[in-house]
Design a protein around this motif. Sequence first.
Motif, mmCIF file in Angstrom:
data_model
loop_
_atom_site.group_PDB
_atom_site.id
_atom_site.type_symbol
_atom_site.label_atom_id
_atom_site.label_comp_id
_atom_site.label_asym_id
_atom_site.label_seq_id
_atom_site.Cartn_x
_atom_site.Cartn_y
_atom_site.Cartn_z
ATOM 1 N N GLY A 26 0.828 -1.194 0.000
ATOM 2 C CA GLY A 26 0.000 0.000 0.000
ATOM 3 C C GLY A 26 0.864 1.246 0.000
ATOM 4 O O GLY A 26 2.029 1.241 -0.422
ATOM 5 N N LYS A 27 0.323 2.337 0.483
ATOM 6 C CA LYS A 27 1.030 3.614 0.482
ATOM 7 C C LYS A 27 2.081 3.647 1.585
ATOM 8 O O LYS A 27 1.756 3.629 2.770
ATOM 9 N N SER A 30 3.278 9.407 2.457
ATOM 10 C CA SER A 30 2.083 10.241 2.488
ATOM 11 C C SER A 30 1.892 10.889 1.125
ATOM 12 O O SER A 30 2.803 10.889 0.274
ATOM 13 N N PHE A 31 0.726 11.467 0.892
ATOM 14 C CA PHE A 31 0.454 12.133 -0.385
ATOM 15 C C PHE A 31 1.478 13.239 -0.633
ATOM 16 O O PHE A 31 2.011 13.362 -1.747
ATOM 17 N N ALA A 34 4.945 11.665 -1.394
ATOM 18 C CA ALA A 34 4.960 11.036 -2.711
ATOM 19 C C ALA A 34 4.974 12.081 -3.823
ATOM 20 O O ALA A 34 5.663 11.924 -4.830
ATOM 21 N N GLU A 145 -2.659 6.753 -10.481
ATOM 22 C CA GLU A 145 -2.967 5.384 -10.110
ATOM 23 C C GLU A 145 -3.180 4.565 -11.376
ATOM 24 O O GLU A 145 -3.843 5.007 -12.316
ATOM 25 N N GLU A 164 -1.284 2.541 -6.174
ATOM 26 C CA GLU A 164 -1.612 3.884 -5.707
ATOM 27 C C GLU A 164 -0.383 4.790 -5.684
ATOM 28 O O GLU A 164 0.760 4.329 -5.707
ATOM 29 N N HIS A 165 -0.633 6.070 -5.613
ATOM 30 C CA HIS A 165 0.408 7.098 -5.505
ATOM 31 C C HIS A 165 1.167 6.911 -4.190
ATOM 32 O O HIS A 165 0.582 6.980 -3.112
ATOM 33 N N GLY A 166 2.468 6.616 -4.291
ATOM 34 C CA GLY A 166 3.283 6.408 -3.094
ATOM 35 C C GLY A 166 3.270 4.989 -2.573
ATOM 36 O O GLY A 166 3.676 4.754 -1.436
ATOM 37 N N SER A 167 2.839 4.031 -3.399
ATOM 38 C CA SER A 167 2.697 2.647 -2.939
ATOM 39 C C SER A 167 3.871 1.776 -3.357
ATOM 40 O O SER A 167 4.647 2.117 -4.253
#
Length: 203
Positions: A26-27, A30-31, A34, A145, A164-167
């Motif tokens: 997963g991530k 953090s948003f 990333a 994504e 996902e973004h940052g995963s």
Amino acid sequence: MLSLFDQTSNQSQNLLPFEGDAFYYGKVFSFAEATSLYQNLFSTIDWQSDLIKMFGKEILTKRKMAWYGLEPYEYTYSKVKKTALLFNDTLLQLLKVVEEKTGETYNSCLLNLYHDGNEGMGYHSDNEKEMKEYGAIASLSLGAERKFSFKHRETKEKVNLLLEHGSLLVMKGETQKHWVHALPVSKRVLKPRINLTFRTVVL
């Protein structure tokens, strides 16, 4: 077909039903983290159009790529020999994070820049002769994504998930032997994505 789009990520659960090991963390950023990493890599990496050989012809892809390592390793990808640039500070920091998260070690990184969903990657396995046999490959996703698909070589069974973004996704064990994977094209994806795959070259 197994779909993992709506399931909670759990790195202790193997995504593949048999003959392989793949774990989605997963991530891991953090948003904000990333996004900062994405912007940094977009502007500092020496992106080049990927030169591949198909049907005896050399073709430049729209997708950009870059090959980095702790040393100037050489490897052959799509029948073209490439020499690694040395890791910059950002890649060294990411290498440390990925190694801590996965409990594995890596010495190189192949980066891909997909400008939008029209650019993807067909089914393939990362089993180049220079790569460590059964070695772990850690895939870090930044930006848009994207759907990611595994397909078993014999049974054709598929496993899909959303990167996902940052995963972080890790493939290891016999995954490359028994499974192929792809990044399908999607006209609905309008933004770029950077993918970093940390791996181990055997000298």
